[in-house]
Write a protein that holds these residues in place. Structure first.
Motif, PDB file in Angstrom:
ATOM      1  N   ARG A 125      78.307 -11.013 -10.860  1.00  0.00           N
ATOM      2  CA  ARG A 125      78.075 -10.207  -9.672  1.00  0.00           C
ATOM      3  C   ARG A 125      78.955  -8.969  -9.790  1.00  0.00           C
ATOM      4  O   ARG A 125      79.903  -8.947 -10.571  1.00  0.00           O
ATOM      5  CB  ARG A 125      78.375 -10.997  -8.414  1.00  0.00           C
ATOM      6  CG  ARG A 125      79.810 -11.446  -8.299  1.00  0.00           C
ATOM      7  CD  ARG A 125      80.012 -12.283  -7.037  1.00  0.00           C
ATOM      8  NE  ARG A 125      81.389 -12.529  -6.776  1.00  0.00           N
ATOM      9  CZ  ARG A 125      82.100 -13.527  -7.299  1.00  0.00           C
ATOM     10  NH1 ARG A 125      81.524 -14.368  -8.131  1.00  0.00           N
ATOM     11  NH2 ARG A 125      83.361 -13.668  -7.007  1.00  0.00           N
ATOM     12  N   PRO A 126      78.683  -7.930  -9.001  1.00  0.00           N
ATOM     13  CA  PRO A 126      79.540  -6.740  -9.058  1.00  0.00           C
ATOM     14  C   PRO A 126      80.943  -7.065  -8.567  1.00  0.00           C
ATOM     15  O   PRO A 126      81.121  -7.941  -7.730  1.00  0.00           O
ATOM     16  CB  PRO A 126      78.850  -5.751  -8.122  1.00  0.00           C
ATOM     17  CG  PRO A 126      77.476  -6.270  -7.936  1.00  0.00           C
ATOM     18  CD  PRO A 126      77.541  -7.756  -8.132  1.00  0.00           C
ATOM     19  N   ASP A 127      81.918  -6.325  -9.101  1.00  0.00           N
ATOM     20  CA  ASP A 127      83.285  -6.548  -8.633  1.00  0.00           C
ATOM     21  C   ASP A 127      83.420  -6.101  -7.174  1.00  0.00           C
ATOM     22  O   ASP A 127      82.495  -5.549  -6.589  1.00  0.00           O
ATOM     23  CB  ASP A 127      84.308  -5.867  -9.545  1.00  0.00           C
ATOM     24  CG  ASP A 127      84.294  -4.348  -9.455  1.00  0.00           C
ATOM     25  OD1 ASP A 127      83.618  -3.791  -8.567  1.00  0.00           O
ATOM     26  OD2 ASP A 127      84.955  -3.701 -10.278  1.00  0.00           O
ATOM     27  N   ASP A 128      84.580  -6.335  -6.606  1.00  0.00           N
ATOM     28  CA  ASP A 128      84.793  -6.068  -5.185  1.00  0.00           C
ATOM     29  C   ASP A 128      84.867  -4.577  -4.856  1.00  0.00           C
ATOM     30  O   ASP A 128      84.898  -4.203  -3.689  1.00  0.00           O
ATOM     31  CB  ASP A 128      86.078  -6.758  -4.714  1.00  0.00           C
ATOM     32  CG  ASP A 128      85.978  -8.272  -4.848  1.00  0.00           C
ATOM     33  OD1 ASP A 128      84.850  -8.803  -4.739  1.00  0.00           O
ATOM     34  OD2 ASP A 128      87.008  -8.915  -5.074  1.00  0.00           O
ATOM     35  N   ASN A 129      84.919  -3.720  -5.871  1.00  0.00           N
ATOM     36  CA  ASN A 129      85.050  -2.286  -5.635  1.00  0.00           C
ATOM     37  C   ASN A 129      83.714  -1.559  -5.595  1.00  0.00           C
ATOM     38  O   ASN A 129      83.682  -0.345  -5.518  1.00  0.00           O
ATOM     39  CB  ASN A 129      85.947  -1.657  -6.709  1.00  0.00           C
ATOM     40  CG  ASN A 129      87.357  -2.198  -6.631  1.00  0.00           C
ATOM     41  OD1 ASN A 129      87.894  -2.362  -5.542  1.00  0.00           O
ATOM     42  ND2 ASN A 129      87.943  -2.499  -7.764  1.00  0.00           N
ATOM     43  N   MET A 130      82.619  -2.281  -5.652  1.00  0.00           N
ATOM     44  CA  MET A 130      81.304  -1.641  -5.632  1.00  0.00           C
ATOM     45  C   MET A 130      81.047  -1.048  -4.250  1.00  0.00           C
ATOM     46  O   MET A 130      81.083  -1.743  -3.246  1.00  0.00           O
ATOM     47  CB  MET A 130      80.215  -2.650  -5.973  1.00  0.00           C
ATOM     48  CG  MET A 130      78.852  -2.044  -6.006  1.00  0.00           C
ATOM     49  SD  MET A 130      77.668  -3.304  -6.510  1.00  0.00           S
ATOM     50  CE  MET A 130      76.175  -2.567  -5.922  1.00  0.00           C
ATOM     51  N   LYS A 131      80.814   0.244  -4.226  1.00  0.00           N
ATOM     52  CA  LYS A 131      80.555   0.940  -2.962  1.00  0.00           C
ATOM     53  C   LYS A 131      79.175   1.594  -3.051  1.00  0.00           C
ATOM     54  O   LYS A 131      78.901   2.369  -3.959  1.00  0.00           O
ATOM     55  CB  LYS A 131      81.595   2.019  -2.704  1.00  0.00           C
ATOM     56  CG  LYS A 131      83.025   1.508  -2.688  1.00  0.00           C
ATOM     57  CD  LYS A 131      83.340   0.760  -1.425  1.00  0.00           C
ATOM     58  CE  LYS A 131      84.797   0.398  -1.356  1.00  0.00           C
ATOM     59  NZ  LYS A 131      85.084  -0.993  -1.304  1.00  0.00           N
ATOM     60  N   ILE A 132      78.326   1.279  -2.097  1.00  0.00           N
ATOM     61  CA  ILE A 132      77.011   1.906  -2.019  1.00  0.00           C
ATOM     62  C   ILE A 132      76.857   2.504  -0.625  1.00  0.00           C
ATOM     63  O   ILE A 132      77.100   1.830   0.373  1.00  0.00           O
ATOM     64  CB  ILE A 132      75.863   0.899  -2.274  1.00  0.00           C
ATOM     65  CG1 ILE A 132      75.949   0.350  -3.693  1.00  0.00           C
ATOM     66  CG2 ILE A 132      74.511   1.577  -2.055  1.00  0.00           C
ATOM     67  CD1 ILE A 132      74.877  -0.667  -4.010  1.00  0.00           C
ATOM     68  N   LYS A 133      76.464   3.761  -0.576  1.00  0.00           N
ATOM     69  CA  LYS A 133      76.109   4.407   0.684  1.00  0.00           C
ATOM     70  C   LYS A 133      74.600   4.529   0.707  1.00  0.00           C
ATOM     71  O   LYS A 133      73.949   4.569  -0.336  1.00  0.00           O
ATOM     72  CB  LYS A 133      76.756   5.772   0.785  1.00  0.00           C
ATOM     73  CG  LYS A 133      78.271   5.718   0.893  1.00  0.00           C
ATOM     74  CD  LYS A 133      78.843   7.109   1.065  1.00  0.00           C
ATOM     75  CE  LYS A 133      80.358   7.005   1.160  1.00  0.00           C
ATOM     76  NZ  LYS A 133      80.965   8.297   1.366  1.00  0.00           N
ATOM     77  N   TRP A 134      74.036   4.578   1.879  1.00  0.00           N
ATOM     78  CA  TRP A 134      72.591   4.666   2.027  1.00  0.00           C
ATOM     79  C   TRP A 134      72.235   5.974   2.713  1.00  0.00           C
ATOM     80  O   TRP A 134      72.798   6.315   3.744  1.00  0.00           O
ATOM     81  CB  TRP A 134      72.059   3.480   2.819  1.00  0.00           C
ATOM     82  CG  TRP A 134      72.213   2.193   2.059  1.00  0.00           C
ATOM     83  CD1 TRP A 134      73.268   1.341   2.084  1.00  0.00           C
ATOM     84  CD2 TRP A 134      71.296   1.678   1.106  1.00  0.00           C
ATOM     85  NE1 TRP A 134      73.062   0.304   1.212  1.00  0.00           N
ATOM     86  CE2 TRP A 134      71.852   0.464   0.600  1.00  0.00           C
ATOM     87  CE3 TRP A 134      70.053   2.078   0.629  1.00  0.00           C
ATOM     88  CZ2 TRP A 134      71.213  -0.316  -0.347  1.00  0.00           C
ATOM     89  CZ3 TRP A 134      69.406   1.296  -0.309  1.00  0.00           C
ATOM     90  CH2 TRP A 134      69.982   0.121  -0.795  1.00  0.00           C
ATOM     91  N   GLN A 135      71.295   6.703   2.105  1.00  0.00           N
ATOM     92  CA  GLN A 135      70.811   7.949   2.677  1.00  0.00           C
ATOM     93  C   GLN A 135      69.461   7.678   3.344  1.00  0.00           C
ATOM     94  O   GLN A 135      68.541   7.155   2.709  1.00  0.00           O
ATOM     95  CB  GLN A 135      70.656   9.012   1.595  1.00  0.00           C
ATOM     96  CG  GLN A 135      70.119  10.320   2.116  1.00  0.00           C
ATOM     97  CD  GLN A 135      69.980  11.341   1.002  1.00  0.00           C
ATOM     98  OE1 GLN A 135      70.188  11.035  -0.169  1.00  0.00           O
ATOM     99  NE2 GLN A 135      69.618  12.545   1.358  1.00  0.00           N
ATOM    100  N   LYS A 136      69.372   8.018   4.608  1.00  0.00           N
ATOM    101  CA  LYS A 136      68.145   7.774   5.368  1.00  0.00           C
ATOM    102  C   LYS A 136      67.033   8.724   4.879  1.00  0.00           C
ATOM    103  O   LYS A 136      67.267   9.903   4.632  1.00  0.00           O
ATOM    104  CB  LYS A 136      68.434   8.027   6.853  1.00  0.00           C
ATOM    105  CG  LYS A 136      67.384   7.569   7.784  1.00  0.00           C
ATOM    106  CD  LYS A 136      67.868   7.755   9.216  1.00  0.00           C
ATOM    107  CE  LYS A 136      66.884   7.230  10.192  1.00  0.00           C
ATOM    108  NZ  LYS A 136      67.327   7.421  11.580  1.00  0.00           N
ATOM    109  N   VAL A 137      65.844   8.171   4.713  1.00  0.00           N
ATOM    110  CA  VAL A 137      64.665   8.961   4.357  1.00  0.00           C
ATOM    111  C   VAL A 137      63.503   8.504   5.218  1.00  0.00           C
ATOM    112  O   VAL A 137      63.510   7.390   5.756  1.00  0.00           O
ATOM    113  CB  VAL A 137      64.283   8.817   2.861  1.00  0.00           C
ATOM    114  CG1 VAL A 137      65.374   9.347   1.968  1.00  0.00           C
ATOM    115  CG2 VAL A 137      63.965   7.383   2.508  1.00  0.00           C
TER     116      VAL A 137
END
Length: 140
Positions: A125-137
């Motif tokens: 699984r990804p490490d704990d530092n994975m950051k994803i932001k979501w851009q609304k479309v």
């Protein structure tokens, strides 16, 4: 394109980091060694999927590499292969495609996917530092 992205994600981050098998008869390994019955063989999809002789630019996320129909080969084994293929592969992939197809109508992920590091365990699984932001479309 969604199929290629899912295949590429499972190539880079295979659900199972190791597959263990016990041969029923002698097996000639790529190294030239022979695996005997009752010996344990350990196969790492992580290593196979990132091997520079098997994949062009193996550490990059390139969904288009899966558009080639020849990709269904022994070098792509995120769910195992043959008689021992994971029985949940089709259902899990279908559910993921449905979820993503609906989500991506309204938002796009923004992240540096080339910098995601795996964290080992029973599954990768990804490490704990994975950051994803979501851009609304589109319209929500």
């Amino acid at each position: 394109y969604l199929d290629g992205a899912i295949d590429e994600a499972t190539r880079l981050f295979p659900p199972l980091p190791l597959i263990m098998r016990t041969p029923k008869s002698d097996i000639l390994l790529p190294s030239g060694d022979v695996a005997k019955p009752k010996e344990k063989l350990i196969i790492s999809p992580w290593i196979v999927h990132r091997h520079k002789l098997l994949w062009d630019d193996p550490d990059r996320f390139i969904p288009s590499r899966h558009f080639d129909e020849n990709i269904n080969s022994p070098m792509f084994i995120p769910f195992g292969m043959g008689a021992r293929l994971c029985p949940g592969k089709k259902l899990g992939t279908f559910a993921l495609k449905e979820f993503l197809a609906n989500l991506l109508q309204y938002a796009r992920p923004i992240a540096d996917f080339d910098k995601i590091k795996p964290k080992g365990g029973f599954i990768l699984r990804p490490d704990d530092n994975m950051k994803i932001k979501w851009q609304k479309v589109g319209k929500a």
